[in-house]
Design a protein around this motif. Structure first.
Motif, PDB file in Angstrom:
ATOM      1  N   LEU A 166       0.821  -1.222   0.000  1.00 36.21           N
ATOM      2  CA  LEU A 166       0.000   0.000   0.000  1.00 36.21           C
ATOM      3  C   LEU A 166       0.852   1.267   0.000  1.00 36.21           C
ATOM      4  CD1 LEU A 166      -2.856  -0.968   2.516  1.00 36.21           C
ATOM      5  CD2 LEU A 166      -3.014  -0.826   0.028  1.00 36.21           C
TER       6      LEU A 166
ATOM      7  N   ILE B 164      -0.079   3.929  -3.633  1.00 38.27           N
ATOM      8  CA  ILE B 164      -1.419   4.253  -3.123  1.00 38.27           C
ATOM      9  C   ILE B 164      -1.320   5.359  -2.056  1.00 38.27           C
ATOM     10  CG2 ILE B 164      -3.536   3.437  -2.023  1.00 38.27           C
ATOM     11  CD1 ILE B 164      -3.292   0.845  -3.333  1.00 38.27           C
ATOM     12  N   PHE B 165      -0.768   5.043  -0.882  1.00 29.91           N
ATOM     13  CA  PHE B 165      -0.655   6.058   0.168  1.00 29.91           C
ATOM     14  C   PHE B 165       0.571   6.937  -0.084  1.00 29.91           C
ATOM     15  CE2 PHE B 165      -3.597   3.257   2.273  1.00 29.91           C
ATOM     16  CZ  PHE B 165      -4.355   4.123   3.056  1.00 29.91           C
ATOM     17  N   SER B 166       0.420   8.215   0.234  1.00 29.16           N
ATOM     18  CA  SER B 166       1.527   9.151   0.066  1.00 29.16           C
ATOM     19  C   SER B 166       2.456   9.069   1.268  1.00 29.16           C
ATOM     20  CB  SER B 166       0.957  10.566  -0.063  1.00 29.16           C
ATOM     21  OG  SER B 166       1.852  11.504   0.483  1.00 29.16           O
TER      22      SER B 166
ATOM     23  N   SER C 175     -12.021  11.330  10.199  1.00 29.82           N
ATOM     24  CA  SER C 175     -13.296  11.469   9.497  1.00 29.82           C
ATOM     25  C   SER C 175     -14.346  10.511  10.067  1.00 29.82           C
ATOM     26  CB  SER C 175     -13.110  11.241   7.993  1.00 29.82           C
ATOM     27  OG  SER C 175     -12.878   9.878   7.732  1.00 29.82           O
TER      28      SER C 175
ATOM     29  N   ARG D 122     -16.361  13.886  -1.045  1.00 28.42           N
ATOM     30  CA  ARG D 122     -14.955  14.276  -1.207  1.00 28.42           C
ATOM     31  C   ARG D 122     -14.039  13.057  -1.044  1.00 28.42           C
ATOM     32  NH1 ARG D 122     -10.688  18.418  -0.466  1.00 28.42           N
ATOM     33  NH2 ARG D 122      -8.981  17.078   0.174  1.00 28.42           N
ATOM     34  N   VAL D 123     -14.302  12.263   0.002  1.00 28.12           N
ATOM     35  CA  VAL D 123     -13.458  11.091   0.252  1.00 28.12           C
ATOM     36  C   VAL D 123     -13.604  10.090  -0.899  1.00 28.12           C
ATOM     37  CG1 VAL D 123     -12.999   9.175   1.822  1.00 28.12           C
ATOM     38  CG2 VAL D 123     -13.621  11.398   2.751  1.00 28.12           C
TER      39      VAL D 123
ATOM     40  N   LYS E  94     -11.670  11.098  -3.916  1.00 27.85           N
ATOM     41  CA  LYS E  94     -10.235  10.876  -3.686  1.00 27.85           C
ATOM     42  C   LYS E  94      -9.919   9.381  -3.790  1.00 27.85           C
ATOM     43  CE  LYS E  94      -6.266  12.443  -1.673  1.00 27.85           C
ATOM     44  NZ  LYS E  94      -5.869  13.530  -0.805  1.00 27.85           N
ATOM     45  N   HIS E  95     -10.725   8.561  -3.138  1.00 26.74           N
ATOM     46  CA  HIS E  95     -10.508   7.111  -3.170  1.00 26.74           C
ATOM     47  C   HIS E  95     -10.523   6.564  -4.596  1.00 26.74           C
ATOM     48  CE1 HIS E  95     -11.828   5.994   1.242  1.00 26.74           C
ATOM     49  NE2 HIS E  95     -10.592   6.433   1.172  1.00 26.74           N
TER      50      HIS E  95
ATOM     51  N   LEU F 176      -7.622   7.004  -6.617  1.00 24.59           N
ATOM     52  CA  LEU F 176      -6.487   6.187  -6.180  1.00 24.59           C
ATOM     53  C   LEU F 176      -6.731   4.698  -6.407  1.00 24.59           C
ATOM     54  CD1 LEU F 176      -6.034   8.116  -2.859  1.00 24.59           C
ATOM     55  CD2 LEU F 176      -4.195   7.823  -4.512  1.00 24.59           C
TER      56      LEU F 176
ATOM     57  N   ALA G 284     -18.333   2.960   5.639  1.00 18.55           N
ATOM     58  CA  ALA G 284     -17.705   2.198   4.553  1.00 18.55           C
ATOM     59  C   ALA G 284     -18.730   1.902   3.451  1.00 18.55           C
ATOM     60  CB  ALA G 284     -17.114   0.906   5.111  1.00 18.55           C
TER      61      ALA G 284
ATOM     62  N   LEU H 178     -19.506   4.914   1.448  1.00 19.87           N
ATOM     63  CA  LEU H 178     -18.398   5.244   0.525  1.00 19.87           C
ATOM     64  C   LEU H 178     -18.359   4.262  -0.648  1.00 19.87           C
ATOM     65  CD1 LEU H 178     -15.526   6.093   3.060  1.00 19.87           C
ATOM     66  CD2 LEU H 178     -16.610   7.669   1.447  1.00 19.87           C
TER      67      LEU H 178
ATOM     68  N   GLY I   2      -4.369  19.274  -0.898  1.00 22.79           N
ATOM     69  CA  GLY I   2      -3.750  18.378   0.080  1.00 22.79           C
ATOM     70  C   GLY I   2      -4.851  17.719   0.889  1.00 22.79           C
TER      71      GLY I   2
HETATM   72  C1  HEM Z   1      -7.738   9.204   2.048  1.00 23.57           C
HETATM   73  C2  HEM Z   1     -11.464   8.130   4.916  1.00 23.57           C
HETATM   74  C3  HEM Z   1     -11.093   3.461   3.728  1.00 23.57           C
HETATM   75  C4  HEM Z   1      -7.160   4.493   1.129  1.00 23.57           C
HETATM   76  C5  HEM Z   1      -8.795   9.295   2.903  1.00 23.57           C
HETATM   77  C6  HEM Z   1      -9.245  10.531   3.490  1.00 23.57           C
HETATM   78  C7  HEM Z   1     -10.286  10.235   4.298  1.00 23.57           C
HETATM   79  C8  HEM Z   1     -10.497   8.814   4.223  1.00 23.57           C
HETATM   80  C9  HEM Z   1     -11.098  11.215   5.115  1.00 23.57           C
HETATM   81  C10 HEM Z   1      -8.643  11.916   3.230  1.00 23.57           C
HETATM   82  C11 HEM Z   1      -9.325  12.482   2.029  1.00 23.57           C
HETATM   83  C12 HEM Z   1      -8.811  13.849   1.692  1.00 23.57           C
HETATM   84  O1  HEM Z   1      -7.692  13.970   1.217  1.00 23.57           O
HETATM   85  O2  HEM Z   1      -9.521  14.786   1.916  1.00 23.57           O
HETATM   86  C13 HEM Z   1     -11.667   6.765   4.849  1.00 23.57           C
HETATM   87  C14 HEM Z   1     -12.672   6.052   5.604  1.00 23.57           C
HETATM   88  C15 HEM Z   1     -12.576   4.745   5.275  1.00 23.57           C
HETATM   89  C16 HEM Z   1     -11.495   4.627   4.323  1.00 23.57           C
HETATM   90  C17 HEM Z   1     -13.633   6.705   6.568  1.00 23.57           C
HETATM   91  C18 HEM Z   1     -13.374   3.567   5.776  1.00 23.57           C
HETATM   92  C19 HEM Z   1     -14.613   3.640   6.240  1.00 23.57           C
HETATM   93  C20 HEM Z   1     -10.010   3.342   2.886  1.00 23.57           C
HETATM   94  C21 HEM Z   1      -9.587   2.106   2.296  1.00 23.57           C
HETATM   95  C22 HEM Z   1      -8.461   2.391   1.577  1.00 23.57           C
HETATM   96  C23 HEM Z   1      -8.198   3.805   1.715  1.00 23.57           C
HETATM   97  C24 HEM Z   1     -10.269   0.761   2.445  1.00 23.57           C
HETATM   98  C25 HEM Z   1      -7.622   1.409   0.773  1.00 23.57           C
HETATM   99  C26 HEM Z   1      -6.534   0.913   1.200  1.00 23.57           C
HETATM  100  C27 HEM Z   1      -6.969   5.851   1.191  1.00 23.57           C
HETATM  101  C28 HEM Z   1      -5.851   6.536   0.586  1.00 23.57           C
HETATM  102  C29 HEM Z   1      -6.009   7.890   0.843  1.00 23.57           C
HETATM  103  C30 HEM Z   1      -7.238   8.007   1.603  1.00 23.57           C
HETATM  104  C31 HEM Z   1      -4.709   5.889  -0.169  1.00 23.57           C
HETATM  105  C32 HEM Z   1      -5.055   9.032   0.465  1.00 23.57           C
HETATM  106  C33 HEM Z   1      -4.163   9.225   1.646  1.00 23.57           C
HETATM  107  C34 HEM Z   1      -2.819   9.774   1.348  1.00 23.57           C
HETATM  108  O3  HEM Z   1      -2.128   9.285   0.487  1.00 23.57           O
HETATM  109  O4  HEM Z   1      -2.446  10.693   2.073  1.00 23.57           O
HETATM  110  N1  HEM Z   1      -9.575   8.262   3.355  1.00 23.57           N
HETATM  111  N2  HEM Z   1     -10.966   5.873   4.093  1.00 23.57           N
HETATM  112  N3  HEM Z   1      -9.163   4.345   2.509  1.00 23.57           N
HETATM  113  N4  HEM Z   1      -7.785   6.763   1.788  1.00 23.57           N
HETATM  114 FE1  HEM Z   1      -9.426   6.322   2.855  1.00 23.57          FE
END
Ligand code: HEM
Length: 391
Positions: A39, A43-45, A61, A83-84, A87-88, A91, A133, A136, A384
């Motif tokens: 990941l 994917i993640f920064s 969140s 918004r989320v 973004k998701h 990615l 979830a 989303l 950001g």
């Molecule tokens: C980013 C919430 C599940 C991967 C984010 C952000 C939020 C969030 C609030 C920031 C969005 C922004 O930039 O404004 C959630 C919630 C989840 C969830 C509430 C579950 C209920 C997942 C899952 C994945 C994932 C299953 C997959 C592995 C990511 C990635 C980012 C992100 C890669 C960008 C973060 C970065 O690179 O800094 N998510 N997420 N998320 N989420 Fe999720």
């Protein structure tokens, strides 16, 4: 909607979870990346991981969502979810990954709270997690289905780079394969994925800044952050002919045409979505009343200035005011020294769009609210990760 059984438990434990979130978050990411190192490749920064406060967006969140469920049980926080989800999808996040995030997040919560985490509390928060979830996942499936292809990334070749303002460069890409491309809307962004010098891929989102509806050309504008990782790589290492991966276009900060007066207030590189929107409004011959407000460090630093001014000159009811922190003020452009003041530009029926760094957005949003603009008419895009929820 939360079950009647969980409702009082969430209400009672929200303060503890909100207070502990900053210590739960690093533990969660440690666990997640230890179990799934992949990941961290594309994917993640990793820059966001280094920055403690930005890490909190995801976990924070969930607490905001829970607060919302308790305060307004009949509704869901659509804006935050959208918004989320955008973004998701940019990615490539998929349904199968939600149980993975659940496991590591809840293991981290269990470790942090110890005996205080009774089965009843764990169950109630599990319900919150899956409510969010599923909300989303549903939006994300809808967004994927709207695309012209089923790919997360397709290859695009750099064909042009144009300097635009101090340290800002526009990069234009043509498709490097024959995958059909989705038509973008003004204000949308794409994820750009490319390997860094150590071979690990990183991703960033950039607003499409020009030729928005063209599917054979994607243009983004990138401001150099010398202390960053991604923008120096794209500025210094990417050469004409090089291929990067671009996602389909996503983003819900799209200016709807309901005819009401528009106030577009931006700061610094935050003007990219407004540059795209103004170009489209001009191309469509809009006669809407549009007030453009832009703040920048100095006149020369303003990215996409010429493009924006050209669009404004084609819009019969558009006007512009500018603010600069330093340097000489330009002729015209209602230029002033110092920070932006929105108040004069606001009318009660205005739709307000804000885009820029977080401190600017806080100040601008406060001014708009104080001037009596209802919150639902104030739209914003944070550049950001959006840490408002955690804050
Ligand atoms: C980013 C919430 C599940 C991967 C984010 C952000 C939020 C969030 C609030 C920031 C969005 C922004 O930039 O404004 C959630 C919630 C989840 C969830 C509430 C579950 C209920 C997942 C899952 C994945 C994932 C299953 C997959 C592995 C990511 C990635 C980012 C992100 C890669 C960008 C973060 C970065 O690179 O800094 N998510 N997420 N998320 N989420 Fe999720």
């Amino acid at each position: 909607m939360l079950s009647t059984k969980s409702f009082p438990v969430i209400e009672a434990t929200l303060p503890i979870i909100a207070e502990r979130i900053s210590s739960i978050t690093p533990n969660f990411y440690n666990r997640l990346f230890t179990a799934h190192p992949e990941l961290l490749d594309g994917i993640f920064s990793r820059s966001n991981q280094k920055n403690g406060t930005q890490q909190q967006a995801l976990a924070g969140s969930i607490a905001v969502f829970a607060t919302y469920l308790v305060k307004y049980p009949e509704t869901t926080p659509e804006t935050m979810l959208a918004r989320v989800a955008h973004k998701h999808t940019s990615l490539g996040v998929v349904e199968e990954q939600y149980p993975i995030v659940y496991k590591h997040l809840f293991d981290a919560i269990a470790e942090d709270l110890g005996d205080a985490l009774t089965p009843e509390i764990a169950e109630a928060w599990t319900e919150v997690y899956w409510l969010m979830a599923h909300a989303l996942i549903k939006i994300e499936k809808g967004l994927y289905a709207q695309q012209a292809n089923a790919e997360i990334y397709t290859p695009w070749k750099l064909v042009k780079r144009t300097e635009t303002g101090v340290d800002s460069v526009s990069f234009s890409f043509e498709p490097a394969d024959s995958t059909p491309a989705t038509v973008a809307k003004p204000g949308q962004f794409v994820s750009v994925r490319m390997p860094m010098t150590d071979g690990v891929r990183q991703v960033r989102q950039y607003t499409l800044s020009d030729n928005i509806e063209q599917t054979d050309l994607r243009t983004i504008t990138v401001k150099l952050d010398v202390n960053g990782e991604f923008s120096p790589a794209i500025h210094n290492d990417l050469k004409i002919g090089d291929v990067v991966e671009l996602s389909n276009p996503y983003g819900d900060l799209v200016i709807e045409n309901d005819g009401s007066p528009l106030v577009i207030a931006t700061a610094g590189i935050g003007c990219t979505p407004s540059a795209a929107a103004l170009q489209t409004l001009a191309a469509n011959g809009s006669s809407r009343k549009i007030t453009v407000l832009h703040a920048d460090q100095e006149f020369g630093a303003w990215p996409l200035r010429e493009q924006m001014l050209e669009s404004i000159s084609k819009l019969p009811e558009a006007s512009i005011s500018t603010w600069f922190e330093r340097g000489e003020l330009p002729e015209g452009l209602n230029a002033k020294s110092g920070y932006m003041n929105l108040t004069e530009a606001l009318t009660e029926d205005a739709q307000v769009y804000l885009c820029g760094p977080l401190p600017f957005m806080h100040a601008a949003r406060t001014q708009a609210l104080e001037a009596g603009i209802p919150a639902e008419r104030i739209h914003y895009e944070v550049f950001g990760p959006d840490v408002w929820p955690a804050a």
